[in-house]
Design a protein around this motif. Structure first.
Motif, PDB file in Angstrom:
ATOM      1  N   ASP A  32       0.825  -1.210   0.000  1.00  0.00           N
ATOM      2  CA  ASP A  32       0.000   0.000   0.000  1.00  0.00           C
ATOM      3  C   ASP A  32       0.863   1.267   0.000  1.00  0.00           C
ATOM      4  O   ASP A  32       0.503   2.273  -0.609  1.00  0.00           O
ATOM      5  CB  ASP A  32      -0.921   0.030   1.226  1.00  0.00           C
ATOM      6  N   ASN A  33       1.995   1.201   0.676  1.00  0.00           N
ATOM      7  CA  ASN A  33       2.887   2.360   0.783  1.00  0.00           C
ATOM      8  C   ASN A  33       3.876   2.470  -0.375  1.00  0.00           C
ATOM      9  O   ASN A  33       4.454   3.533  -0.588  1.00  0.00           O
ATOM     10  CB  ASN A  33       3.666   2.308   2.097  1.00  0.00           C
ATOM     11  N   ASP A  34       4.096   1.367  -1.084  1.00  0.00           N
ATOM     12  CA  ASP A  34       5.093   1.363  -2.159  1.00  0.00           C
ATOM     13  C   ASP A  34       4.633   0.400  -3.247  1.00  0.00           C
ATOM     14  O   ASP A  34       4.698  -0.813  -3.073  1.00  0.00           O
ATOM     15  CB  ASP A  34       6.453   0.924  -1.597  1.00  0.00           C
ATOM     16  N   ALA A  35       4.180   0.941  -4.365  1.00  0.00           N
ATOM     17  CA  ALA A  35       3.666   0.105  -5.455  1.00  0.00           C
ATOM     18  C   ALA A  35       4.738  -0.820  -6.026  1.00  0.00           C
ATOM     19  O   ALA A  35       4.426  -1.855  -6.607  1.00  0.00           O
ATOM     20  CB  ALA A  35       3.099   0.981  -6.565  1.00  0.00           C
ATOM     21  N   TRP A  36       6.000  -0.468  -5.849  1.00  0.00           N
ATOM     22  CA  TRP A  36       7.114  -1.270  -6.363  1.00  0.00           C
ATOM     23  C   TRP A  36       7.735  -2.142  -5.262  1.00  0.00           C
ATOM     24  O   TRP A  36       8.868  -2.589  -5.386  1.00  0.00           O
ATOM     25  CB  TRP A  36       8.174  -0.358  -6.962  1.00  0.00           C
ATOM     26  N   TYR A  37       6.994  -2.372  -4.192  1.00  0.00           N
ATOM     27  CA  TYR A  37       7.534  -3.086  -3.031  1.00  0.00           C
ATOM     28  C   TYR A  37       8.179  -4.428  -3.403  1.00  0.00           C
ATOM     29  O   TYR A  37       9.321  -4.699  -3.026  1.00  0.00           O
ATOM     30  CB  TYR A  37       6.444  -3.309  -1.969  1.00  0.00           C
ATOM     31  N   PHE A  38       7.457  -5.287  -4.138  1.00  0.00           N
ATOM     32  CA  PHE A  38       8.000  -6.610  -4.461  1.00  0.00           C
ATOM     33  C   PHE A  38       9.216  -6.499  -5.369  1.00  0.00           C
ATOM     34  O   PHE A  38      10.225  -7.176  -5.150  1.00  0.00           O
ATOM     35  CB  PHE A  38       6.937  -7.519  -5.083  1.00  0.00           C
ATOM     36  N   SER A  39       9.141  -5.655  -6.350  1.00  0.00           N
ATOM     37  CA  SER A  39      10.265  -5.478  -7.262  1.00  0.00           C
ATOM     38  C   SER A  39      11.508  -5.015  -6.501  1.00  0.00           C
ATOM     39  O   SER A  39      12.595  -5.570  -6.667  1.00  0.00           O
ATOM     40  CB  SER A  39       9.899  -4.470  -8.346  1.00  0.00           C
ATOM     41  N   ASN A  40      11.339  -4.007  -5.675  1.00  0.00           N
ATOM     42  CA  ASN A  40      12.470  -3.479  -4.904  1.00  0.00           C
ATOM     43  C   ASN A  40      13.007  -4.510  -3.915  1.00  0.00           C
ATOM     44  O   ASN A  40      14.218  -4.631  -3.730  1.00  0.00           O
ATOM     45  CB  ASN A  40      12.061  -2.212  -4.164  1.00  0.00           C
ATOM     46  N   SER A  41      12.114  -5.256  -3.292  1.00  0.00           N
ATOM     47  CA  SER A  41      12.536  -6.248  -2.308  1.00  0.00           C
ATOM     48  C   SER A  41      13.359  -7.356  -2.945  1.00  0.00           C
ATOM     49  O   SER A  41      14.424  -7.723  -2.444  1.00  0.00           O
ATOM     50  CB  SER A  41      11.318  -6.858  -1.606  1.00  0.00           C
ATOM     51  N   PHE A  42      12.861  -7.904  -4.044  1.00  0.00           N
ATOM     52  CA  PHE A  42      13.587  -8.993  -4.688  1.00  0.00           C
ATOM     53  C   PHE A  42      14.875  -8.503  -5.333  1.00  0.00           C
ATOM     54  O   PHE A  42      15.875  -9.224  -5.362  1.00  0.00           O
ATOM     55  CB  PHE A  42      12.698  -9.732  -5.684  1.00  0.00           C
TER      56      PHE A  42
END
Length: 52
Positions: A32-42
């Motif tokens: 919710d806070n970061d639309a690119w959360y999964f991309s950035n995390s991986f």
């Protein structure tokens, strides 16, 4: 020497596995806070990895 390589490999896999699991803890709020959360995390997990 061969066993040391195997041990380092296994420890590396365990470390990566725990980092991947951490990505999914509370993912809804993080997304919710970061639309690119999964991309950035991986990307942060795989950054610096070699093909070996």
């Amino acid at each position: 020497m061969k066993y040391e390589y195997i041990l380092r490999f296994v420890c590396g896999v365990v470390e990566i596995d725990s980092r991947i699991l951490e990505v999914y803890v509370g993912w809804e709020d993080k997304l919710d806070n970061d639309a690119w959360y999964f991309s950035n995390s991986f990307e942060s997990i795989t950054n610096g990895m070699s093909p070996e």
